[in-house]
Design a protein around this motif. Structure first.
Motif, PDB file in Angstrom:
ATOM      1  N   ILE A 173       0.825  -1.165   0.000  1.00  0.00           N
ATOM      2  CA  ILE A 173       0.130  -0.044  -0.158  1.00  0.00           C
ATOM      3  C   ILE A 173       0.916   1.305  -0.090  1.00  0.00           C
ATOM      4  O   ILE A 173       0.689   2.142  -0.472  1.00  0.00           O
ATOM      5  CB  ILE A 173      -1.030  -0.179   1.156  1.00  0.00           C
ATOM      6  N   ILE A 174       2.128   1.184   0.800  1.00  0.00           N
ATOM      7  CA  ILE A 174       2.903   2.498   0.835  1.00  0.00           C
ATOM      8  C   ILE A 174       3.285   2.748  -0.464  1.00  0.00           C
ATOM      9  O   ILE A 174       3.444   3.704  -1.034  1.00  0.00           O
ATOM     10  CB  ILE A 174       4.096   2.263   1.939  1.00  0.00           C
ATOM     11  N   LEU A 175       4.035   1.523  -1.230  1.00  0.00           N
ATOM     12  CA  LEU A 175       4.620   1.749  -2.625  1.00  0.00           C
ATOM     13  C   LEU A 175       3.540   2.369  -3.646  1.00  0.00           C
ATOM     14  O   LEU A 175       3.733   2.843  -4.361  1.00  0.00           O
ATOM     15  CB  LEU A 175       5.135   0.394  -2.893  1.00  0.00           C
ATOM     16  N   MET A 176       2.112   1.701  -3.321  1.00  0.00           N
ATOM     17  CA  MET A 176       1.125   2.127  -4.500  1.00  0.00           C
ATOM     18  C   MET A 176       0.978   3.696  -4.167  1.00  0.00           C
ATOM     19  O   MET A 176       0.581   4.342  -5.011  1.00  0.00           O
ATOM     20  CB  MET A 176      -0.314   1.449  -4.013  1.00  0.00           C
ATOM     21  N   MET A 177       0.929   4.223  -3.061  1.00  0.00           N
ATOM     22  CA  MET A 177       0.662   5.509  -2.722  1.00  0.00           C
ATOM     23  C   MET A 177       1.990   6.461  -3.190  1.00  0.00           C
ATOM     24  O   MET A 177       1.643   7.473  -3.660  1.00  0.00           O
ATOM     25  CB  MET A 177       0.430   5.750  -1.178  1.00  0.00           C
TER      26      MET A 177
END
Length: 86
Positions: free
Chosen positions: A65-69
């Motif tokens: 999720i952090i990488l997607m954001m």
């Protein structure tokens, strides 16, 4: 890097789906080992292995999720900086 046909963007979305799916899979397998199996295997603590897998699954989901954001923010900023668009 955005290609005209959107391949790079689709690859990022697919990687995110795989990352979240892998995290959920690890959490489910860990829960089954920790709470569902009552067998004793010499030399293996299934409860500990299950907990480790559940923690690893949560970590995979959070990192994905952090990488997607970060990727979405970078893509939005690149689109705003594009001066060739009328």
């Amino acid at each position: 890097m955005a290609h005209a046909n959107g391949i790079a963007k689709q690859g990022g979305a697919e990687a995110a789906k795989i990352g979240i799916g892998l995290g959920i899979f690890l959490m489910v397998i860990g829960a089954v080992l920790a709470y569902g199996i009552t067998a004793d295997i010499a030399g293996l603590n299934l409860d500990a292995i299950g907990m480790i897998l559940m923690v690893a699954g949560v970590a995979v989901v959070v990192i994905t999720i952090i990488l997607m954001m970060m990727r979405r923010d970078r893509t939005a900023r690149a689109a705003m900086d594009d001066t060739d668009v009328l």
